[in-house]
Design an enzyme around this catalytic site. Structure first.
Site, PDB file in Angstrom:
ATOM      1  N   ASP A 175      30.837  41.859  35.512  1.00  0.00           N
ATOM      2  CA  ASP A 175      29.729  42.093  34.577  1.00  0.00           C
ATOM      3  C   ASP A 175      28.916  43.319  34.978  1.00  0.00           C
ATOM      4  OD1 ASP A 175      28.185  41.534  32.368  1.00  0.00           O
ATOM      5  OD2 ASP A 175      26.927  40.072  33.392  1.00  0.00           O
ATOM      6  N   ASN A 227      29.164  46.612  33.429  1.00  0.00           N
ATOM      7  CA  ASN A 227      29.720  47.940  33.196  1.00  0.00           C
ATOM      8  C   ASN A 227      28.826  48.784  32.280  1.00  0.00           C
ATOM      9  OD1 ASN A 227      31.960  47.273  34.731  1.00  0.00           O
ATOM     10  ND2 ASN A 227      33.245  46.780  32.973  1.00  0.00           N
ATOM     11  N   TRP A 237      25.447  49.688  33.947  1.00  0.00           N
ATOM     12  CA  TRP A 237      25.675  50.724  34.958  1.00  0.00           C
ATOM     13  C   TRP A 237      25.764  52.089  34.299  1.00  0.00           C
ATOM     14  CZ3 TRP A 237      29.750  54.146  35.602  1.00  0.00           C
ATOM     15  CH2 TRP A 237      29.819  54.829  36.828  1.00  0.00           C
ATOM     16  N   HIS A 296      33.223  50.961  31.732  1.00  0.00           N
ATOM     17  CA  HIS A 296      34.459  50.177  31.749  1.00  0.00           C
ATOM     18  C   HIS A 296      35.546  50.902  32.543  1.00  0.00           C
ATOM     19  CE1 HIS A 296      32.729  47.280  29.093  1.00  0.00           C
ATOM     20  NE2 HIS A 296      32.648  48.106  28.062  1.00  0.00           N
ATOM     21  N   SER A 350      36.865  38.308  27.014  1.00  0.00           N
ATOM     22  CA  SER A 350      36.655  36.941  26.552  1.00  0.00           C
ATOM     23  C   SER A 350      36.911  36.822  25.052  1.00  0.00           C
ATOM     24  CB  SER A 350      35.221  36.484  26.854  1.00  0.00           C
ATOM     25  OG  SER A 350      34.312  37.045  25.923  1.00  0.00           O
ATOM     26  N   THR A 351      37.085  35.599  24.589  1.00  0.00           N
ATOM     27  CA  THR A 351      37.261  35.363  23.158  1.00  0.00           C
ATOM     28  C   THR A 351      36.004  35.740  22.384  1.00  0.00           C
ATOM     29  OG1 THR A 351      36.646  33.041  23.582  1.00  0.00           O
ATOM     30  CG2 THR A 351      39.001  33.537  23.393  1.00  0.00           C
ATOM     31  N   ARG A 389      31.870  42.634  19.904  1.00  0.00           N
ATOM     32  CA  ARG A 389      31.350  43.944  20.286  1.00  0.00           C
ATOM     33  C   ARG A 389      31.767  45.009  19.266  1.00  0.00           C
ATOM     34  NH1 ARG A 389      31.701  44.371  26.911  1.00  0.00           N
ATOM     35  NH2 ARG A 389      30.564  42.429  27.337  1.00  0.00           N
ATOM     36  N   LEU A 415      49.359  38.782  47.086  1.00  0.00           N
ATOM     37  CA  LEU A 415      48.230  38.420  46.239  1.00  0.00           C
ATOM     38  C   LEU A 415      48.644  38.316  44.777  1.00  0.00           C
ATOM     39  CD1 LEU A 415      45.024  38.165  45.910  1.00  0.00           C
ATOM     40  CD2 LEU A 415      45.111  40.615  45.393  1.00  0.00           C
ATOM     41  N   ARG A 462      30.017  36.538  40.415  1.00  0.00           N
ATOM     42  CA  ARG A 462      29.561  37.209  39.188  1.00  0.00           C
ATOM     43  C   ARG A 462      28.648  38.363  39.576  1.00  0.00           C
ATOM     44  NH1 ARG A 462      28.148  35.322  33.191  1.00  0.00           N
ATOM     45  NH2 ARG A 462      27.581  37.382  32.421  1.00  0.00           N
ATOM     46  N   ARG A 505      25.103  32.878  34.942  1.00  0.00           N
ATOM     47  CA  ARG A 505      25.750  31.942  34.013  1.00  0.00           C
ATOM     48  C   ARG A 505      27.260  32.089  34.122  1.00  0.00           C
ATOM     49  NH1 ARG A 505      22.962  35.705  30.876  1.00  0.00           N
ATOM     50  NH2 ARG A 505      24.287  37.289  29.902  1.00  0.00           N
ATOM     51  N   GLU A 526      32.418  27.069  44.399  1.00  0.00           N
ATOM     52  CA  GLU A 526      31.185  27.641  44.927  1.00  0.00           C
ATOM     53  C   GLU A 526      30.837  28.892  44.115  1.00  0.00           C
ATOM     54  OE1 GLU A 526      29.279  26.346  47.299  1.00  0.00           O
ATOM     55  OE2 GLU A 526      30.659  24.656  47.516  1.00  0.00           O
TER      56      GLU A 526
END
Length: 249
Positions: free
Chosen positions: A29, A31, A34, A46, A74-75, A80, A140, A197, A203, A216
């Site tokens: 979160d 972008n 910034w 982005h 996200s859906t 946007r 990874l 986050r 949130r 956590e």
């Protein structure tokens, strides 16, 4: 467990190698904010965020994290402006085409969760090609949540269970948390141990709600484009200071 913003500077030597979160989820979160602070268009934020992904992959590999799941789109992000959405849809192709050789060099396996509906063909092609080209890597797992929304995931899982009950594949009595989890998009992964986050927001934004029952939660004021190895180490260190009891004593 939600705590305040963490401020301690952490070196990799302070991280306990025997208590590394296996699965780290990240809401990338900040972008746009910034970029705004720097007098740049949102799309510049982005693009800068792609560099943060590269830094996180390297940091996760250094400490031994096995899975990193990034909330890429996200859906709800379809709301946007069209220009921004189109740019975001171009980023997977740009990032994965540019970085695929380095990801292979680092033994990273690319995966995707989300829903194909509405995604442009070029976006899907880029992601699936990256999955194919990295499928034999054993390091990874870099998991992109693309066109993903947790409530939609839960609804679709419920519909699939209903269909299987009606078809006689399972009975109502067999349905428990384990069975339900097998209908989720993350059925092949352990639940996240740690959520990070960025940008100071506190949130979950419809991200992995089922899976994060005992995750956590860690929040940092750093915007995603400025998130670096040091920030990642701080999150891991803070995670290690907590006692995970999963409802027990």
């Amino acid at each position: 467990m939600i705590k305040g913003f963490f401020t301690k500077t952490v070196s990799i030597e302070e991280i306990n190698p025997s208590n590394i979160p296996k699965h780290v989820a990240i809401i990338m979160d900040g972008n746009g904010r910034w970029a705004k602070n720097k007098g740049l268009p949102r799309i510049a934020g982005h693009r800068a965020g792609m560099e943060a992904i590269k830094r996180v992959v390297k940091a996760a590999n250094k400490v031994g994290v096995k899975i990193v799941t990034l909330f890429a789109f996200s859906t709800e992000n379809w709301k946007r402006p069209e220009k921004e959405v189109n740019f975001l849809m171009s980023l997977p192709q740009e990032f994965l085409t540019k970085e695929i050789n380095e990801l292979n060099k680092q033994n990273v396996q690319v995966k995707i969760i989300g829903f194909d509906q509405n995604l442009p063909e070029h976006t899907l092609k880029a992601v699936h090609e990256a999955e194919k080209r990295t499928e034999n890597n054993t390091g990874l797992i870099l998991n992109f949540a693309l066109n993903y929304g947790s409530r939609h995931e839960i609804v679709q899982a419920t519909k699939a269970i209903v269909r299987d009950v009606l078809a006689g594949k399972i009975t109502e009595q067999e349905i428990d948390e384990t069975i339900f989890g097998q209908y989720m998009l993350t059925k092949n992964y352990p639940d996240p141990d740690l959520l990070i986050r960025t940008s100071g927001e506190l949130r979950l934004s419809n991200f992995l709600l089922w899976q994060m029952a005992y995750t956590e939660l860690y929040f940092t004021k750093a915007y995603w484009p400025e998130f670096n190895e040091q920030h990642f180490f701080e999150a891991i260190y803070e995670y290690q200071q907590r006692g995970r009891r999963f409802g027990g004593i």
